[in-house]
Design a protein around this motif. Structure first.
Motif, PDB file in Angstrom:
ATOM      1  N   MET A   1       0.840  -1.183   0.000  1.00  0.00           N
ATOM      2  CA  MET A   1       0.000   0.000   0.000  1.00  0.00           C
ATOM      3  C   MET A   1       0.882   1.243   0.000  1.00  0.00           C
ATOM      4  O   MET A   1       1.864   1.311   0.713  1.00  0.00           O
ATOM      5  CB  MET A   1      -0.921  -0.017   1.224  1.00  0.00           C
ATOM      6  N   SER A   3       1.293   5.168   0.965  1.00  0.00           N
ATOM      7  CA  SER A   3       0.719   6.016   2.007  1.00  0.00           C
ATOM      8  C   SER A   3       1.100   7.479   1.803  1.00  0.00           C
ATOM      9  O   SER A   3       2.219   7.798   1.426  1.00  0.00           O
ATOM     10  CB  SER A   3       1.166   5.531   3.381  1.00  0.00           C
ATOM     11  N   ARG A  23      -8.576  11.854  -0.764  1.00  0.00           N
ATOM     12  CA  ARG A  23      -9.272  10.586  -0.550  1.00  0.00           C
ATOM     13  C   ARG A  23     -10.423  10.433  -1.542  1.00  0.00           C
ATOM     14  O   ARG A  23     -10.641   9.356  -2.094  1.00  0.00           O
ATOM     15  CB  ARG A  23      -9.785  10.477   0.875  1.00  0.00           C
ATOM     16  N   SER A  32      -8.701   2.915  -3.498  1.00  0.00           N
ATOM     17  CA  SER A  32      -8.714   2.933  -2.025  1.00  0.00           C
ATOM     18  C   SER A  32      -7.964   1.755  -1.417  1.00  0.00           C
ATOM     19  O   SER A  32      -7.452   1.860  -0.301  1.00  0.00           O
ATOM     20  CB  SER A  32     -10.151   2.939  -1.503  1.00  0.00           C
ATOM     21  N   GLU A  36      -3.377   4.801   1.009  1.00  0.00           N
ATOM     22  CA  GLU A  36      -3.831   5.211   2.343  1.00  0.00           C
ATOM     23  C   GLU A  36      -3.577   6.710   2.483  1.00  0.00           C
ATOM     24  O   GLU A  36      -2.529   7.211   2.066  1.00  0.00           O
ATOM     25  CB  GLU A  36      -3.028   4.439   3.384  1.00  0.00           C
ATOM     26  N   ASP A  38      -3.879  10.296   5.137  1.00  0.00           N
ATOM     27  CA  ASP A  38      -4.041  10.834   6.479  1.00  0.00           C
ATOM     28  C   ASP A  38      -3.572  12.287   6.460  1.00  0.00           C
ATOM     29  O   ASP A  38      -3.048  12.771   5.451  1.00  0.00           O
ATOM     30  CB  ASP A  38      -3.225  10.009   7.479  1.00  0.00           C
ATOM     31  N   TYR A  81       5.269   7.116   6.271  1.00  0.00           N
ATOM     32  CA  TYR A  81       4.524   7.491   5.067  1.00  0.00           C
ATOM     33  C   TYR A  81       5.456   7.614   3.873  1.00  0.00           C
ATOM     34  O   TYR A  81       6.584   8.072   4.001  1.00  0.00           O
ATOM     35  CB  TYR A  81       3.758   8.800   5.294  1.00  0.00           C
TER      36      TYR A  81
END
Length: 163
Positions: A1, A3, A23, A32, A36, A38, A81
């Motif tokens: 994934m 990030s 997002r 998705s 990821e 944030d 990340y």
């Protein structure tokens, strides 16, 4: 994934706006499961709070979900990340003070992706009150970032990178 972390000063205006906008773009491209997202702030004043009402309003106007956005502070563990995206040079410098030098290459300003832009930093609407200007910059920057990530990681719509 793959990030992505967006970072501003208090994590109530610019970075949560970027998180929610990015997002939505990731979801629109069915990525998705591969990306990821944030956000965080370099300051601790708003930890645990929802975004600024101006951010929430502009996200609602653009039909972007914001229910799960809660402010948190940037910390050293955020080095995990892959892409650490600062909204301005001050936050970029502050993050580099926290991160080991080996992780500095992951940190860049969102508007670094927009060579044609006169703006090089996303202005803080907490002080300017101009949430529309910030949204326009964030929306364009997030589109560029998603294209960069797709290219860097050879992602295509619906790709389940790393699964």
């Amino acid at each position: 994934m793959v990030s992505v972390l967006f970072v501003c000063l208090g994590n109530i205006c610019r970075s949560p706006m970027a998180e929610a906008t990015f997002r939505a773009k990731v979801e629109d491209e069915n990525l998705s499961e591969a990306i990821e997202v944030d956000s965080a702030g370099t300051g601790d004043w708003h930890v645990g709070k929802k975004p600024h009402e101006g951010t929430l309003a502009i996200l609602r106007e653009n039909n972007i979900k914001s229910d799960d956005l809660i402010a948190r502070q940037f910390h050293g563990e955020d080095k995990k990340y892959d892409y650490i995206v600062a909204m301005d040079a001050s936050n970029e410098r502050n993050m580099k003070k926290i991160l080991d030098s080996e992780h500095h290459g992951k940190v860049f300003k969102l508007l670094d992706l927009m060579d044609e832009s006169r703006e090089k930093e996303v202005p803080d609407p907490y002080y300017t009150g101009n949430f529309q200007e910030v949204y326009d910059l964030v929306e364009s920057g997030c589109s560029r970032l998603l294209n960069k990530i797709k290219k860097d990681n050879q992602l295509k719509e619906g790709n389940t990178y790393g699964k």
